[in-house]
Design a protein around this motif. Structure first.
Motif, PDB file in Angstrom:
ATOM      1  N   ALA A 176       0.852  -1.194   0.000  1.00  0.00           N
ATOM      2  CA  ALA A 176       0.000   0.000   0.000  1.00  0.00           C
ATOM      3  C   ALA A 176       0.884   1.238   0.000  1.00  0.00           C
ATOM      4  O   ALA A 176       1.964   1.251   0.570  1.00  0.00           O
ATOM      5  CB  ALA A 176      -0.899  -0.003   1.234  1.00  0.00           C
ATOM      6  N   GLY A 177       0.413   2.270  -0.671  1.00  0.00           N
ATOM      7  CA  GLY A 177       1.090   3.559  -0.647  1.00  0.00           C
ATOM      8  C   GLY A 177       2.218   3.726  -1.631  1.00  0.00           C
ATOM      9  O   GLY A 177       2.902   4.743  -1.612  1.00  0.00           O
ATOM     10  N   HIS A 178       2.444   2.764  -2.492  1.00  0.00           N
ATOM     11  CA  HIS A 178       3.489   2.934  -3.499  1.00  0.00           C
ATOM     12  C   HIS A 178       2.891   3.597  -4.730  1.00  0.00           C
ATOM     13  O   HIS A 178       2.154   2.978  -5.484  1.00  0.00           O
ATOM     14  CB  HIS A 178       4.109   1.590  -3.867  1.00  0.00           C
ATOM     15  CG  HIS A 178       5.136   1.151  -2.883  1.00  0.00           C
ATOM     16  ND1 HIS A 178       6.039   0.187  -3.139  1.00  0.00           N
ATOM     17  CD2 HIS A 178       5.417   1.569  -1.623  1.00  0.00           C
ATOM     18  CE1 HIS A 178       6.829  -0.002  -2.095  1.00  0.00           C
ATOM     19  NE2 HIS A 178       6.444   0.836  -1.162  1.00  0.00           N
ATOM     20  N   ASP A 179       3.215   4.868  -4.914  1.00  0.00           N
ATOM     21  CA  ASP A 179       2.652   5.652  -6.018  1.00  0.00           C
ATOM     22  C   ASP A 179       3.704   5.939  -7.078  1.00  0.00           C
ATOM     23  O   ASP A 179       3.709   6.999  -7.681  1.00  0.00           O
ATOM     24  CB  ASP A 179       2.077   6.972  -5.478  1.00  0.00           C
ATOM     25  CG  ASP A 179       0.925   6.740  -4.519  1.00  0.00           C
ATOM     26  OD1 ASP A 179       0.177   5.776  -4.745  1.00  0.00           O
ATOM     27  OD2 ASP A 179       0.796   7.514  -3.562  1.00  0.00           O
ATOM     28  N   SER A 180       4.587   5.002  -7.313  1.00  0.00           N
ATOM     29  CA  SER A 180       5.677   5.231  -8.260  1.00  0.00           C
ATOM     30  C   SER A 180       5.215   5.149  -9.708  1.00  0.00           C
ATOM     31  O   SER A 180       6.010   5.353 -10.611  1.00  0.00           O
ATOM     32  CB  SER A 180       6.785   4.203  -8.024  1.00  0.00           C
ATOM     33  OG  SER A 180       6.296   2.902  -8.336  1.00  0.00           O
ATOM     34  N   GLY A 181       3.945   4.868  -9.928  1.00  0.00           N
ATOM     35  CA  GLY A 181       3.452   4.717 -11.290  1.00  0.00           C
ATOM     36  C   GLY A 181       3.547   3.287 -11.786  1.00  0.00           C
ATOM     37  O   GLY A 181       2.945   2.926 -12.782  1.00  0.00           O
ATOM     38  N   SER A 182       4.314   2.465 -11.110  1.00  0.00           N
ATOM     39  CA  SER A 182       4.454   1.066 -11.490  1.00  0.00           C
ATOM     40  C   SER A 182       3.369   0.241 -10.810  1.00  0.00           C
ATOM     41  O   SER A 182       2.967   0.526  -9.695  1.00  0.00           O
ATOM     42  CB  SER A 182       5.829   0.544 -11.060  1.00  0.00           C
ATOM     43  OG  SER A 182       5.895  -0.854 -11.247  1.00  0.00           O
ATOM     44  N   THR A 183       2.919  -0.760 -11.494  1.00  0.00           N
ATOM     45  CA  THR A 183       1.970  -1.693 -10.875  1.00  0.00           C
ATOM     46  C   THR A 183       2.637  -3.031 -10.578  1.00  0.00           C
ATOM     47  O   THR A 183       1.979  -3.970 -10.177  1.00  0.00           O
ATOM     48  CB  THR A 183       0.751  -1.930 -11.782  1.00  0.00           C
ATOM     49  OG1 THR A 183       1.210  -2.426 -13.045  1.00  0.00           O
ATOM     50  CG2 THR A 183      -0.052  -0.656 -11.959  1.00  0.00           C
ATOM     51  N   ALA A 184       3.958  -3.089 -10.773  1.00  0.00           N
ATOM     52  CA  ALA A 184       4.685  -4.335 -10.533  1.00  0.00           C
ATOM     53  C   ALA A 184       4.672  -4.684  -9.046  1.00  0.00           C
ATOM     54  O   ALA A 184       4.673  -3.796  -8.192  1.00  0.00           O
ATOM     55  CB  ALA A 184       6.128  -4.187 -11.012  1.00  0.00           C
ATOM     56  N   PRO A 185       4.660  -5.953  -8.727  1.00  0.00           N
ATOM     57  CA  PRO A 185       4.684  -6.336  -7.315  1.00  0.00           C
ATOM     58  C   PRO A 185       6.023  -5.972  -6.687  1.00  0.00           C
ATOM     59  O   PRO A 185       7.049  -5.958  -7.351  1.00  0.00           O
ATOM     60  CB  PRO A 185       4.487  -7.850  -7.349  1.00  0.00           C
ATOM     61  CG  PRO A 185       4.905  -8.273  -8.702  1.00  0.00           C
ATOM     62  CD  PRO A 185       4.626  -7.112  -9.618  1.00  0.00           C
ATOM     63  N   ASP A 186       5.989  -5.652  -5.408  1.00  0.00           N
ATOM     64  CA  ASP A 186       7.249  -5.423  -4.715  1.00  0.00           C
ATOM     65  C   ASP A 186       7.419  -6.398  -3.552  1.00  0.00           C
ATOM     66  O   ASP A 186       8.315  -6.254  -2.740  1.00  0.00           O
ATOM     67  CB  ASP A 186       7.416  -3.977  -4.241  1.00  0.00           C
ATOM     68  CG  ASP A 186       6.162  -3.371  -3.669  1.00  0.00           C
ATOM     69  OD1 ASP A 186       6.035  -2.156  -3.758  1.00  0.00           O
ATOM     70  OD2 ASP A 186       5.314  -4.105  -3.136  1.00  0.00           O
ATOM     71  N   PHE A 187       6.572  -7.410  -3.504  1.00  0.00           N
ATOM     72  CA  PHE A 187       6.717  -8.507  -2.552  1.00  0.00           C
ATOM     73  C   PHE A 187       6.163  -9.754  -3.231  1.00  0.00           C
ATOM     74  O   PHE A 187       5.040  -9.741  -3.738  1.00  0.00           O
ATOM     75  CB  PHE A 187       5.934  -8.210  -1.269  1.00  0.00           C
ATOM     76  CG  PHE A 187       6.078  -9.270  -0.218  1.00  0.00           C
ATOM     77  CD1 PHE A 187       7.121  -9.223   0.689  1.00  0.00           C
ATOM     78  CD2 PHE A 187       5.185 -10.320  -0.141  1.00  0.00           C
ATOM     79  CE1 PHE A 187       7.267 -10.205   1.662  1.00  0.00           C
ATOM     80  CE2 PHE A 187       5.321 -11.305   0.829  1.00  0.00           C
ATOM     81  CZ  PHE A 187       6.370 -11.238   1.735  1.00  0.00           C
ATOM     82  N   VAL A 188       6.955 -10.807  -3.265  1.00  0.00           N
ATOM     83  CA  VAL A 188       6.526 -12.062  -3.878  1.00  0.00           C
ATOM     84  C   VAL A 188       6.964 -13.198  -2.962  1.00  0.00           C
ATOM     85  O   VAL A 188       8.085 -13.202  -2.457  1.00  0.00           O
ATOM     86  CB  VAL A 188       7.135 -12.266  -5.279  1.00  0.00           C
ATOM     87  CG1 VAL A 188       6.626 -13.544  -5.916  1.00  0.00           C
ATOM     88  CG2 VAL A 188       6.876 -11.078  -6.187  1.00  0.00           C
ATOM     89  N   CYS A 189       6.060 -14.147  -2.752  1.00  0.00           N
ATOM     90  CA  CYS A 189       6.412 -15.325  -1.964  1.00  0.00           C
ATOM     91  C   CYS A 189       5.847 -16.564  -2.654  1.00  0.00           C
ATOM     92  O   CYS A 189       4.977 -16.472  -3.518  1.00  0.00           O
ATOM     93  CB  CYS A 189       5.908 -15.214  -0.529  1.00  0.00           C
ATOM     94  SG  CYS A 189       4.122 -15.051  -0.375  1.00  0.00           S
ATOM     95  N   GLY A 190       6.351 -17.690  -2.269  1.00  0.00           N
ATOM     96  CA  GLY A 190       5.880 -18.939  -2.844  1.00  0.00           C
ATOM     97  C   GLY A 190       6.042 -20.077  -1.871  1.00  0.00           C
ATOM     98  O   GLY A 190       6.789 -19.992  -0.899  1.00  0.00           O
ATOM     99  N   GLY A 191       5.323 -21.134  -2.140  1.00  0.00           N
ATOM    100  CA  GLY A 191       5.397 -22.294  -1.269  1.00  0.00           C
ATOM    101  C   GLY A 191       4.391 -23.347  -1.666  1.00  0.00           C
ATOM    102  O   GLY A 191       4.028 -23.466  -2.836  1.00  0.00           O
TER     103      GLY A 191
END
Length: 159
Positions: A109-124
């Protein structure tokens, strides 16, 4: 097996798969009422390996409501689903166990950099246990086994 038994098994596989898909959509959309409705009475979830809690569906649903506010963009994918049917009270096909891998890209939340790319990814891997009820297949247990995570350097300050 007879053709009738084969058709019932296919229909059960599709119904179980639908519950797993509904689970993913409910979590991604923040539909916590639907999330809780996917569980059988007494159903539980365990998110401890991902930094969460373990408890009944209502308790975990409340925790998810609060914690997912940090991530307004979520789109986790549940893949490689392996479904196995078991028995309950000697009636074959009343339980199901699903092992499935997941990848979960999210945006803080709150990332207004213009990018919609994820900045947190997890897997399992998920371990789902389901039971046949009068309302259809329902989750008896969900266990999350997070194997990895990656966060960008641009993480927001936690409240």
């Amino acid at each position: 097996m007879t053709q009738r038994v084969d058709l019932a098994t296919v229909m059960d596989r599709l119904a179980v798969d639908e519950v797993i898909s509904e689970y993913a959509v409910a979590v991604d959309d923040g539909d916590w009422e639907t999330y809780q409705g996917l569980f059988a009475p007494g159903g539980r979830a365990d998110y401890r390996s991902a930094g969460g809690i373990e408890g009944d569906a209502a308790e975990v649903g409340g925790w998810l409501t609060r914690s997912m506010e940090l991530f307004p963009m979520r789109q986790h994918l549940i893949v490689n689903r392996r479904i196995r049917f078991g028995s309950l009270e000697h009636d074959t096909g009343d339980t199901a166990h699903v092992q499935a891998d997941y990848i979960n890209p999210m945006r803080f939340a709150g990332h207004d950099s213009g990018s919609t790319a994820p900045d947190f990814v997890c897997g399992g891997r998920y371990a789902f246990a389901l039971v046949r009820t009068y309302e259809g297949w329902r989750l008896r247990e969900v266990v999350v086994r997070e194997k990895w995570r990656h966060a960008s350097d641009r993480q927001p300050a936690m409240p």
